[in-house]
Motif scaffolding. Structure first.
Motif, short mmCIF file in Angstrom:
data_model
loop_
_atom_site.label_atom_id
_atom_site.label_comp_id
_atom_site.label_asym_id
_atom_site.label_seq_id
_atom_site.Cartn_x
_atom_site.Cartn_y
_atom_site.Cartn_z
N LEU A 79 0.63 -1.51 0.30
CA LEU A 79 0.29 -0.33 0.25
C LEU A 79 0.98 1.20 -0.20
O LEU A 79 0.27 2.23 -0.62
CB LEU A 79 -1.12 0.35 1.12
N ALA A 80 1.79 0.90 0.79
CA ALA A 80 3.40 1.96 1.44
C ALA A 80 3.26 2.13 -1.09
O ALA A 80 3.94 4.12 -1.38
CB ALA A 80 3.95 1.62 1.25
N GLU A 81 3.01 1.68 -1.98
CA GLU A 81 4.59 1.61 -2.55
C GLU A 81 3.10 2.13 -3.24
O GLU A 81 3.42 3.32 -4.48
CB GLU A 81 4.51 0.23 -3.16
N LEU A 82 1.71 2.28 -3.52
CA LEU A 82 0.66 2.34 -4.24
C LEU A 82 0.77 3.94 -4.42
O LEU A 82 0.26 5.27 -5.08
CB LEU A 82 -0.46 1.90 -3.95
N TRP A 83 1.15 4.38 -2.73
CA TRP A 83 0.61 5.61 -2.63
C TRP A 83 2.12 6.48 -2.99
O TRP A 83 1.52 7.58 -3.16
CB TRP A 83 0.38 6.23 -1.29
N LYS A 84 3.06 6.03 -2.79
CA LYS A 84 4.27 6.58 -3.52
C LYS A 84 3.74 6.98 -5.75
O LYS A 84 4.86 7.87 -5.53
CB LYS A 84 5.15 5.42 -3.38
N GLU A 85 3.05 5.90 -5.74
CA GLU A 85 2.75 6.08 -7.15
C GLU A 85 1.65 7.47 -7.16
O GLU A 85 2.45 7.97 -7.85
CB GLU A 85 2.43 4.71 -8.21
N TYR A 86 1.36 7.44 -6.56
CA TYR A 86 0.16 8.29 -6.44
C TYR A 86 0.94 9.77 -6.33
O TYR A 86 0.35 11.33 -6.21
CB TYR A 86 -1.30 8.10 -5.54
N GLY A 87 2.23 9.67 -5.16
CA GLY A 87 2.84 10.71 -5.10
C GLY A 87 3.11 11.42 -6.12
O GLY A 87 4.04 12.61 -6.13
N ALA A 89 2.12 11.78 -8.84
CA ALA A 89 1.82 13.30 -9.17
C ALA A 89 1.46 14.63 -7.79
O ALA A 89 0.62 15.88 -9.02
CB ALA A 89 -0.39 12.60 -9.49
N ASP A 90 1.29 14.07 -6.64
CA ASP A 90 0.95 14.97 -5.91
C ASP A 90 1.55 14.37 -4.62
O ASP A 90 1.29 14.06 -3.96
CB ASP A 90 -0.87 15.12 -5.35
N ASN A 91 2.70 15.54 -4.23
CA ASN A 91 3.97 14.98 -4.00
C ASN A 91 3.41 15.59 -2.28
O ASN A 91 4.10 15.19 -1.43
CB ASN A 91 4.91 15.73 -4.07
N ARG A 92 2.75 15.92 -2.34
CA ARG A 92 1.99 16.19 -0.50
C ARG A 92 1.32 14.75 0.07
O ARG A 92 1.28 15.16 1.25
CB ARG A 92 0.25 17.40 -1.05
N TRP A 93 1.24 13.91 -0.58
CA TRP A 93 0.82 12.36 -0.31
C TRP A 93 1.80 11.93 0.38
O TRP A 93 1.69 11.05 0.88
CB TRP A 93 0.11 11.92 -1.05
N LEU A 94 2.90 12.10 -0.25
CA LEU A 94 4.26 11.87 -0.07
C LEU A 94 4.86 11.56 1.85
O LEU A 94 5.29 11.47 2.47
CB LEU A 94 4.89 12.21 -0.56
N ILE A 95 4.27 13.29 2.01
CA ILE A 95 4.99 13.99 3.77
C ILE A 95 4.06 14.20 3.91
O ILE A 95 4.55 15.24 5.17
CB ILE A 95 5.81 15.58 2.88
N SER A 158 2.87 21.64 -6.15
CA SER A 158 2.79 20.04 -5.62
C SER A 158 2.33 19.21 -6.95
O SER A 158 2.43 17.63 -6.39
CB SER A 158 1.80 20.01 -4.09
N LEU A 159 1.96 19.74 -7.38
CA LEU A 159 0.91 19.13 -8.89
C LEU A 159 2.19 18.56 -9.79
O LEU A 159 3.04 19.25 -10.73
CB LEU A 159 0.02 19.61 -9.24
N ASN A 160 2.47 17.70 -10.68
CA ASN A 160 2.94 16.95 -11.00
C ASN A 160 1.91 16.60 -12.90
O ASN A 160 1.88 15.28 -12.80
CB ASN A 160 4.30 16.22 -10.82
N THR A 161 1.62 17.46 -13.64
CA THR A 161 1.17 17.55 -14.60
C THR A 161 2.53 17.30 -16.02
O THR A 161 1.32 17.08 -16.81
CB THR A 161 0.29 18.38 -14.88
N SER A 162 3.07 16.62 -15.85
CA SER A 162 4.07 16.53 -17.53
C SER A 162 3.90 15.58 -17.86
O SER A 162 4.33 15.41 -18.35
CB SER A 162 5.74 16.84 -16.46
N SER A 163 2.77 14.32 -17.16
CA SER A 163 3.00 13.15 -18.21
C SER A 163 1.54 12.71 -17.86
O SER A 163 0.54 13.21 -17.14
CB SER A 163 3.10 11.86 -17.18
N TRP A 164 0.79 12.34 -19.01
CA TRP A 164 -0.53 12.09 -18.99
C TRP A 164 -1.00 11.13 -18.23
O TRP A 164 -2.27 11.25 -17.75
CB TRP A 164 -0.69 11.90 -20.93
#
Length: 210
Positions: A79-87, A89-95, A158-164
Protein backbone atom coordinates in the motif's frame (compact mmCIF):
# COMPACT_ATOMS: atom_id res chain seq x y z
CA UNK A 1 5.82 21.81 -11.22
CA UNK A 2 8.11 18.86 -11.33
CA UNK A 3 9.13 18.03 -14.89
CA UNK A 4 10.75 14.70 -14.04
CA UNK A 5 8.13 12.08 -14.84
CA UNK A 6 8.14 8.74 -16.61
CA UNK A 7 6.59 8.78 -20.06
CA UNK A 8 4.10 6.00 -19.44
CA UNK A 9 3.01 3.04 -17.37
CA UNK A 10 5.38 1.36 -14.95
CA UNK A 11 4.90 -1.94 -13.13
CA UNK A 12 3.78 -0.13 -9.98
CA UNK A 13 1.26 1.97 -11.88
CA UNK A 14 -0.17 -1.13 -13.57
CA UNK A 15 -0.49 -2.87 -10.21
CA UNK A 16 -2.12 0.24 -8.75
CA UNK A 17 -4.70 0.34 -11.52
CA UNK A 18 -5.26 -3.41 -11.09
CA UNK A 19 -5.92 -2.87 -7.36
CA UNK A 20 -8.52 -0.23 -8.24
CA UNK A 21 -10.15 -2.66 -10.65
CA UNK A 22 -10.36 -5.29 -7.90
CA UNK A 23 -12.07 -2.73 -5.67
CA UNK A 24 -14.64 -2.06 -8.40
CA UNK A 25 -15.18 -5.81 -8.81
CA UNK A 26 -15.71 -6.23 -5.06
CA UNK A 27 -18.25 -3.38 -5.08
CA UNK A 28 -20.05 -4.96 -8.03
CA UNK A 29 -20.28 -8.33 -6.28
CA UNK A 30 -21.63 -6.68 -3.12
CA UNK A 31 -24.20 -4.82 -5.19
CA UNK A 32 -25.42 -8.04 -6.82
CA UNK A 33 -25.44 -9.77 -3.43
CA UNK A 34 -27.42 -7.16 -1.50
CA UNK A 35 -29.08 -4.91 -4.07
CA UNK A 36 -30.89 -7.45 -6.23
CA UNK A 37 -34.33 -6.20 -5.24
CA UNK A 38 -33.49 -2.52 -5.64
CA UNK A 39 -34.38 -0.43 -8.69
CA UNK A 40 -31.85 -0.09 -11.49
CA UNK A 41 -31.13 3.48 -10.39
CA UNK A 42 -30.56 2.43 -6.78
CA UNK A 43 -28.30 -0.45 -7.84
CA UNK A 44 -25.99 2.04 -9.54
CA UNK A 45 -26.04 4.15 -6.39
CA UNK A 46 -25.28 1.10 -4.26
CA UNK A 47 -22.40 0.17 -6.55
CA UNK A 48 -20.90 3.61 -5.99
CA UNK A 49 -21.49 3.49 -2.23
CA UNK A 50 -19.90 0.07 -1.83
CA UNK A 51 -16.92 1.22 -3.90
CA UNK A 52 -16.74 4.43 -1.87
CA UNK A 53 -16.58 2.55 1.43
CA UNK A 54 -14.04 0.05 0.11
CA UNK A 55 -11.72 2.83 -1.07
CA UNK A 56 -12.06 4.81 2.16
CA UNK A 57 -11.34 1.83 4.40
CA UNK A 58 -8.82 -0.21 2.41
CA UNK A 59 -6.89 2.56 0.65
CA UNK A 60 -7.32 5.87 2.45
CA UNK A 61 -7.43 4.30 5.90
CA UNK A 62 -3.89 2.89 5.57
CA UNK A 63 -2.76 6.25 4.14
CA UNK A 64 -3.99 8.00 7.29
CA UNK A 65 -2.19 5.47 9.48
CA UNK A 66 1.09 5.82 7.56
CA UNK A 67 0.82 9.61 7.64
CA UNK A 68 0.08 9.78 11.38
CA UNK A 69 2.88 7.44 12.50
CA UNK A 70 5.34 8.69 9.90
CA UNK A 71 5.06 9.47 6.20
CA UNK A 72 4.19 7.54 3.07
CA UNK A 73 7.66 8.38 1.76
CA UNK A 74 9.34 6.50 4.63
CA UNK A 75 6.80 3.65 4.79
CA UNK A 76 7.20 0.20 3.28
CA UNK A 77 4.78 -2.35 1.89
CA UNK A 78 2.37 -2.79 -0.99
CA UNK A 79 0.00 0.00 0.00
CA UNK A 80 2.89 2.34 0.66
CA UNK A 81 4.17 1.68 -2.87
CA UNK A 82 0.70 2.41 -4.25
CA UNK A 83 0.59 5.76 -2.47
CA UNK A 84 4.17 6.52 -3.51
CA UNK A 85 3.02 6.02 -7.08
CA UNK A 86 0.16 8.49 -6.62
CA UNK A 87 2.59 10.81 -4.84
CA UNK A 88 4.46 11.20 -8.11
CA UNK A 89 1.45 13.22 -9.30
CA UNK A 90 0.88 15.09 -6.02
CA UNK A 91 3.82 15.06 -3.63
CA UNK A 92 1.77 16.26 -0.64
CA UNK A 93 0.61 12.69 -0.18
CA UNK A 94 4.20 11.60 0.42
CA UNK A 95 5.07 14.01 3.25
CA UNK A 96 2.05 13.93 5.60
CA UNK A 97 0.81 17.33 4.47
CA UNK A 98 -1.45 18.48 7.36
CA UNK A 99 -4.27 19.67 5.08
CA UNK A 100 -4.36 16.39 3.16
CA UNK A 101 -4.13 14.24 6.30
CA UNK A 102 -6.86 16.27 8.04
CA UNK A 103 -9.20 15.82 5.07
CA UNK A 104 -8.43 12.11 4.87
CA UNK A 105 -9.09 11.54 8.58
CA UNK A 106 -12.52 13.12 8.10
CA UNK A 107 -13.05 11.11 4.93
CA UNK A 108 -12.10 7.75 6.43
CA UNK A 109 -14.15 8.24 9.60
CA UNK A 110 -17.17 10.39 8.70
CA UNK A 111 -17.66 9.56 5.03
CA UNK A 112 -17.31 5.82 5.62
CA UNK A 113 -19.94 5.90 8.37
CA UNK A 114 -22.29 8.04 6.26
CA UNK A 115 -21.86 5.72 3.26
CA UNK A 116 -22.55 2.60 5.32
CA UNK A 117 -25.64 4.19 6.84
CA UNK A 118 -26.76 5.29 3.39
CA UNK A 119 -26.36 1.76 2.02
CA UNK A 120 -28.68 0.56 4.79
CA UNK A 121 -31.11 3.41 4.07
CA UNK A 122 -31.23 2.62 0.35
CA UNK A 123 -31.68 -1.11 0.89
CA UNK A 124 -34.40 -0.64 3.53
CA UNK A 125 -36.01 2.42 1.91
CA UNK A 126 -35.59 4.52 5.06
CA UNK A 127 -37.10 7.99 5.41
CA UNK A 128 -33.68 9.53 6.15
CA UNK A 129 -32.09 8.20 2.93
CA UNK A 130 -31.84 11.55 1.16
CA UNK A 131 -30.64 13.39 4.25
CA UNK A 132 -27.68 11.01 4.36
CA UNK A 133 -27.20 11.12 0.58
CA UNK A 134 -27.01 14.91 0.57
CA UNK A 135 -24.74 15.00 3.63
CA UNK A 136 -22.34 12.44 2.16
CA UNK A 137 -22.26 14.14 -1.25
CA UNK A 138 -21.51 17.54 0.28
CA UNK A 139 -18.73 16.01 2.40
CA UNK A 140 -17.19 14.37 -0.68
CA UNK A 141 -17.34 17.58 -2.70
CA UNK A 142 -15.92 19.62 0.16
CA UNK A 143 -13.09 17.13 0.54
CA UNK A 144 -12.25 17.40 -3.15
CA UNK A 145 -12.29 21.19 -3.03
CA UNK A 146 -10.05 21.38 0.04
CA UNK A 147 -7.67 18.82 -1.44
CA UNK A 148 -6.82 20.99 -4.46
CA UNK A 149 -7.86 24.59 -3.81
CA UNK A 150 -5.07 25.40 -1.29
CA UNK A 151 -2.46 24.17 -3.78
CA UNK A 152 -4.09 25.98 -6.71
CA UNK A 153 -4.00 29.27 -4.80
CA UNK A 154 -0.21 29.10 -4.54
CA UNK A 155 0.40 28.02 -8.13
CA UNK A 156 0.10 24.22 -7.81
CA UNK A 157 3.72 23.58 -6.77
CA UNK A 158 2.86 20.08 -5.54
CA UNK A 159 1.21 18.83 -8.72
CA UNK A 160 3.11 17.07 -11.49
CA UNK A 161 1.19 17.34 -14.76
CA UNK A 162 4.05 16.56 -17.14
CA UNK A 163 2.88 12.97 -17.69
CA UNK A 164 -0.47 12.02 -19.24
CA UNK A 165 -0.75 9.26 -16.62
CA UNK A 166 -0.30 11.62 -13.70
CA UNK A 167 -2.50 14.37 -15.09
CA UNK A 168 -5.42 12.55 -16.74
CA UNK A 169 -5.54 9.29 -14.80
CA UNK A 170 -4.29 10.04 -11.30
CA UNK A 171 -5.33 13.69 -10.89
CA UNK A 172 -8.27 14.23 -13.24
CA UNK A 173 -9.96 10.82 -13.45
CA UNK A 174 -9.56 9.45 -9.94
CA UNK A 175 -10.35 12.77 -8.29
CA UNK A 176 -12.97 13.75 -10.85
CA UNK A 177 -15.03 10.65 -10.05
CA UNK A 178 -15.47 11.96 -6.49
CA UNK A 179 -16.79 15.21 -7.92
CA UNK A 180 -19.03 13.89 -10.69
CA UNK A 181 -20.80 11.12 -8.75
CA UNK A 182 -21.58 13.17 -5.61
CA UNK A 183 -22.89 15.95 -7.85
CA UNK A 184 -25.15 13.45 -9.65
CA UNK A 185 -26.35 12.10 -6.29
CA UNK A 186 -27.28 15.62 -5.22
CA UNK A 187 -29.31 16.01 -8.42
CA UNK A 188 -30.96 12.63 -7.82
CA UNK A 189 -31.89 13.66 -4.27
CA UNK A 190 -33.28 16.95 -5.55
CA UNK A 191 -35.63 15.25 -8.00
CA UNK A 192 -36.59 12.53 -5.52
CA UNK A 193 -37.46 15.07 -2.82
CA UNK A 194 -39.32 17.18 -5.36
CA UNK A 195 -41.31 14.14 -6.46
CA UNK A 196 -42.17 13.28 -2.86
CA UNK A 197 -43.23 16.86 -2.20
CA UNK A 198 -45.48 16.88 -5.28
CA UNK A 199 -47.10 13.61 -4.17
CA UNK A 200 -47.71 15.11 -0.76
CA UNK A 201 -49.31 18.19 -2.32
CA UNK A 202 -51.50 16.03 -4.55
CA UNK A 203 -52.57 13.99 -1.52
CA UNK A 204 -53.37 17.18 0.38
CA UNK A 205 -55.49 18.49 -2.52
CA UNK A 206 -57.36 15.18 -2.74
CA UNK A 207 -58.10 15.26 1.00
CA UNK A 208 -59.49 18.77 0.74
CA UNK A 209 -61.81 17.72 -2.06
CA UNK A 210 -63.23 14.83 -0.03
Amino acid sequence: MDSAAPPGLSLVSVLSLLACSIQVLAATLLTFRYGGRSSAEDRWILLWLFYDVIVHLTLEGPFVYMSVVGTVETSEGLLAELWKEYGKADNRWLISDPTIVSIEILTVVLDSVLALLLIHAVLKDKYYRHFLQIALSVCELYGGWMTFCPDWLVGSPSLNTSSWLYLWVYLVFFNGVWVLVPALLLVQSWFSLRRMHMLRLDDHVMRKKM
